[in-house]
Design a protein around this motif. Structure first.
Motif, PDB file in Angstrom:
ATOM      1  N   LEU A 185      -1.175  11.309  -6.276  1.00  0.00           N
ATOM      2  CA  LEU A 185      -1.222   9.853  -6.177  1.00  0.00           C
ATOM      3  C   LEU A 185       0.067   9.224  -6.694  1.00  0.00           C
ATOM      4  N   TYR A 186       0.654   8.327  -5.893  1.00  0.00           N
ATOM      5  CA  TYR A 186       1.861   7.598  -6.267  1.00  0.00           C
ATOM      6  C   TYR A 186       1.548   6.104  -6.381  1.00  0.00           C
ATOM      7  N   GLN A 187       2.190   5.464  -7.360  1.00  0.00           N
ATOM      8  CA  GLN A 187       2.007   4.033  -7.571  1.00  0.00           C
ATOM      9  C   GLN A 187       3.347   3.315  -7.462  1.00  0.00           C
ATOM     10  N   PRO A 188       3.522   2.376  -6.493  1.00  0.00           N
ATOM     11  CA  PRO A 188       4.774   1.615  -6.407  1.00  0.00           C
ATOM     12  C   PRO A 188       4.959   0.723  -7.634  1.00  0.00           C
ATOM     13  N   ILE A 189       6.158   0.711  -8.190  1.00  0.00           N
ATOM     14  CA  ILE A 189       6.442  -0.078  -9.380  1.00  0.00           C
ATOM     15  C   ILE A 189       7.390  -1.230  -9.078  1.00  0.00           C
ATOM     16  N   ASN A 190       8.514  -0.925  -8.404  1.00  0.00           N
ATOM     17  CA  ASN A 190       9.502  -1.975  -8.162  1.00  0.00           C
ATOM     18  C   ASN A 190      10.336  -1.627  -6.938  1.00  0.00           C
ATOM     19  N   PHE A 191      10.691  -2.663  -6.178  1.00  0.00           N
ATOM     20  CA  PHE A 191      11.537  -2.503  -5.005  1.00  0.00           C
ATOM     21  C   PHE A 191      12.850  -3.229  -5.243  1.00  0.00           C
ATOM     22  N   ILE A 192      13.969  -2.507  -5.054  1.00  0.00           N
ATOM     23  CA  ILE A 192      15.301  -3.074  -5.219  1.00  0.00           C
ATOM     24  C   ILE A 192      15.908  -3.273  -3.835  1.00  0.00           C
ATOM     25  N   GLU A 240      -0.956  -8.287  11.481  1.00  0.00           N
ATOM     26  CA  GLU A 240       0.201  -7.794  12.243  1.00  0.00           C
ATOM     27  C   GLU A 240       1.485  -7.753  11.422  1.00  0.00           C
ATOM     28  N   SER A 241       1.462  -8.343  10.222  1.00  0.00           N
ATOM     29  CA  SER A 241       2.689  -8.390   9.430  1.00  0.00           C
ATOM     30  C   SER A 241       2.875  -7.162   8.540  1.00  0.00           C
ATOM     31  N   TRP A 242       1.911  -6.221   8.571  1.00  0.00           N
ATOM     32  CA  TRP A 242       2.108  -4.974   7.821  1.00  0.00           C
ATOM     33  C   TRP A 242       3.365  -4.272   8.334  1.00  0.00           C
ATOM     34  N   THR A 243       4.280  -3.963   7.432  1.00  0.00           N
ATOM     35  CA  THR A 243       5.554  -3.343   7.793  1.00  0.00           C
ATOM     36  C   THR A 243       5.759  -2.077   6.970  1.00  0.00           C
ATOM     37  N   ASN A 244       6.173  -1.009   7.642  1.00  0.00           N
ATOM     38  CA  ASN A 244       6.448   0.240   6.957  1.00  0.00           C
ATOM     39  C   ASN A 244       7.797   0.128   6.256  1.00  0.00           C
ATOM     40  N   LEU A 245       7.763  -0.080   4.938  1.00  0.00           N
ATOM     41  CA  LEU A 245       8.992  -0.273   4.176  1.00  0.00           C
ATOM     42  C   LEU A 245       9.733   1.045   3.978  1.00  0.00           C
ATOM     43  N   PHE A 246       8.988   2.098   3.656  1.00  0.00           N
ATOM     44  CA  PHE A 246       9.561   3.427   3.480  1.00  0.00           C
ATOM     45  C   PHE A 246       8.610   4.455   4.076  1.00  0.00           C
ATOM     46  N   SER A 247       9.188   5.489   4.611  1.00  0.00           N
ATOM     47  CA  SER A 247       8.433   6.654   5.035  1.00  0.00           C
ATOM     48  C   SER A 247       9.207   7.862   4.524  1.00  0.00           C
ATOM     49  N   ILE A 248       8.794   8.364   3.370  1.00  0.00           N
ATOM     50  CA  ILE A 248       9.558   9.389   2.656  1.00  0.00           C
ATOM     51  C   ILE A 248       9.109  10.770   3.117  1.00  0.00           C
ATOM     52  N   ASP A 249      10.006  11.504   3.712  1.00  0.00           N
ATOM     53  CA  ASP A 249       9.712  12.856   4.169  1.00  0.00           C
ATOM     54  C   ASP A 249       9.823  13.816   2.985  1.00  0.00           C
ATOM     55  N   THR A 250       8.686  14.346   2.562  1.00  0.00           N
ATOM     56  CA  THR A 250       8.656  15.207   1.382  1.00  0.00           C
ATOM     57  C   THR A 250       8.541  16.688   1.715  1.00  0.00           C
ATOM     58  N   ILE A 251       8.318  17.020   2.971  1.00  0.00           N
ATOM     59  CA  ILE A 251       8.056  18.406   3.334  1.00  0.00           C
ATOM     60  C   ILE A 251       9.304  19.287   3.219  1.00  0.00           C
ATOM     61  N   ILE A 300       0.862  -1.180   0.000  1.00  0.00           N
ATOM     62  CA  ILE A 300       0.000   0.000   0.000  1.00  0.00           C
ATOM     63  C   ILE A 300       0.900   1.233   0.000  1.00  0.00           C
ATOM     64  N   CYS A 301       0.586   2.182  -0.874  1.00  0.00           N
ATOM     65  CA  CYS A 301       1.300   3.454  -0.886  1.00  0.00           C
ATOM     66  C   CYS A 301       0.313   4.561  -0.537  1.00  0.00           C
ATOM     67  N   ASP A 302       0.578   5.233   0.572  1.00  0.00           N
ATOM     68  CA  ASP A 302      -0.324   6.249   1.096  1.00  0.00           C
ATOM     69  C   ASP A 302       0.345   7.618   1.045  1.00  0.00           C
ATOM     70  N   ALA A 303      -0.184   8.487   0.180  1.00  0.00           N
ATOM     71  CA  ALA A 303       0.325   9.857   0.069  1.00  0.00           C
ATOM     72  C   ALA A 303      -0.797  10.853   0.310  1.00  0.00           C
ATOM     73  N   SER A 304      -1.740  10.470   1.178  1.00  0.00           N
ATOM     74  CA  SER A 304      -2.917  11.305   1.406  1.00  0.00           C
ATOM     75  C   SER A 304      -2.573  12.602   2.117  1.00  0.00           C
ATOM     76  N   GLY A 305      -1.607  12.538   3.038  1.00  0.00           N
ATOM     77  CA  GLY A 305      -1.185  13.752   3.731  1.00  0.00           C
ATOM     78  C   GLY A 305      -0.153  14.508   2.922  1.00  0.00           C
ATOM     79  N   TYR A 306       0.249  15.649   3.405  1.00  0.00           N
ATOM     80  CA  TYR A 306       1.261  16.430   2.716  1.00  0.00           C
ATOM     81  C   TYR A 306       2.659  15.861   2.966  1.00  0.00           C
ATOM     82  N   SER A 307       2.848  15.106   4.049  1.00  0.00           N
ATOM     83  CA  SER A 307       4.105  14.432   4.336  1.00  0.00           C
ATOM     84  C   SER A 307       3.849  13.494   5.522  1.00  0.00           C
ATOM     85  N   PRO A 308       4.435  12.309   5.531  1.00  0.00           N
ATOM     86  CA  PRO A 308       5.300  11.719   4.507  1.00  0.00           C
ATOM     87  C   PRO A 308       4.496  10.874   3.523  1.00  0.00           C
ATOM     88  N   ILE A 309       5.232  10.245   2.566  1.00  0.00           N
ATOM     89  CA  ILE A 309       4.667   9.200   1.713  1.00  0.00           C
ATOM     90  C   ILE A 309       5.022   7.869   2.350  1.00  0.00           C
TER      91      ILE A 309
END
Length: 351
Positions: A276-283, A256-267, A235-244
């Motif tokens: 709206l952002y769409q995840p494409i690939n994780f390296i 319980e296995s939901w894990t925050n893979l990235f929390s991108i600070d955009t502010i 799931i990619c959530d960019a509903s707020g102004y920061s973070p993504i």
């Protein structure tokens, strides 16, 4: 950067174009009769004949639909140029204004590829001057290689659009962002799942507990998308102004296995566009590729260095959408079960 790869998908009205248009003249000339100019053999293609919407990807195949109602009409392999036209649906076409929720995937148990479509059902009520009234959702499923659609039950009674059809491990998933959109939910935003082996809706997956769209100031428009990263539902959530926030479900079906893979600070960086952002690939080295819908841009983000590269699709006159797709040389002739399907090819005039 130049993208040199050219993949081919069929024309939406290929048969009409092959036959020379609505007039049935396979040798439609570039000049009218009687003009004194020798007519040349050519094919006239209008822009509307080429338009397709990509539903989703599975095993290197793409499911294509009509752009207006999203009704699935073909499955193709853009690498080999092969495609199969899906048969005409049995139900749901009486309401031409309704949107079709559909998805394409693979059943591991039966070794078959299947397309699932859901639609609004309408009937005339004689008690109210014979006016049409909504009476529920209907559903059909088509197995590639057969000649028809089959009606199935157990359809979630939702009149809201189910977004981001995603295939993973024998199941189709849709993201429902509207509260109360499904009878299975208790007023929360959920992921609706459909098992392709049993051909039934199996369960509803809840979004992460820390999912912050509830507190977003932009409640009217949810900036949330779904996909697959590293073999996990994400799931990619960019509903707020920061973070993504990008979440992955490490163990499928375990809340319980939901894990925050990235929390991108955009502010702190105004170059990050809102939307709206769409995840494409994780390296695995700590980078992720995400696509921004409204800007038609691919973003390469490095979490270790907290840097990103902004790759804009230039020269585009319209907005793009993006899906994760792994190309394959698998032939559709080897993928379908039975001999009922006619496999066409865009590289030859008549398939």
């Amino acid at each position: 950067m130049k993208l040199g790869t050219k993949l081919k998908i069929p024309l939406r009205n290929a048969e009409m174009v092959h036959d020379g248009g609505e007039d049935g003249d396979p040798q439609m000339g570039c000049f009218p009769k009687g003009s004194g100019v020798k007519r040349k053999r050519c094919i006239k293609v209008k822009p509307k004949d080429q338009r397709f919407k990509i539903v989703n990807s599975c095993s290197g195949f793409l499911c294509l639909s009509k752009p207006t109602r999203n009704n699935p009409v073909a499955v193709c392999n853009p690498v080999t140029g092969e495609y199969i036209n899906l048969p005409v649906a049995n139900r749901g076409d009486e309401n031409m204004d309704g949107f079709v929720d559909c998805g394409f995937g693979f059943s591991p148990r039966t070794n078959q590829y299947k397309v699932r479509r859901m639609f609004d059902q309408w009937t005339r009520d004689h008690r109210f001057a014979n006016r049409e009234g909504y009476y529920g959702r209907g559903a059909e499923i088509h197995t590639l290689g057969t000649e028809s659609w089959r009606s199935i039950d157990n359809t979630p009674q939702s009149r809201y659009k189910l977004a981001f059809p995603t295939y993973l491990d024998g199941g189709l998933h849709w993201l429902c962002l509207d509260k109360g959109c499904c009878l299975y939910s208790s007023g929360s935003e959920v992921i609706v799942t459909f098992d392709l082996d049993s051909e039934r809706f199996q369960s509803v997956l809840q979004l992460p507990h820390e999912y912050h769209s509830e507190g977003s100031s932009d409640k009217g428009t949810r900036k949330v998308s779904m996909g697959v990263l590293g073999g996990c539902l994400c799931i990619c959530d960019a509903s707020g102004y920061s973070p993504i926030d990008i979440w992955v479900m490490k163990k499928y079906g375990v809340q319980e296995s939901w894990t925050n893979l990235f929390s991108i600070d955009t502010i702190c960086d105004e170059r990050w566009p809102y939307g709206l952002y769409q995840p494409i690939n994780f390296i695995k080295n700590g980078t992720v590729l995400i696509f921004h819908y409204f800007k038609s841009a691919l973003i390469h983000y490095d979490d270790r260095r907290l840097r990103f590269r902004y790759l804009k699709v230039r020269g585009a006159k319209s907005r793009f959408e993006a899906i994760a797709h792994i190309p394959s040389f698998l032939s559709l002739k080897d993928a379908v079960v039975g001999d009922k399907a006619v496999v066409m090819n865009v590289n030859t005039r008549y398939g």
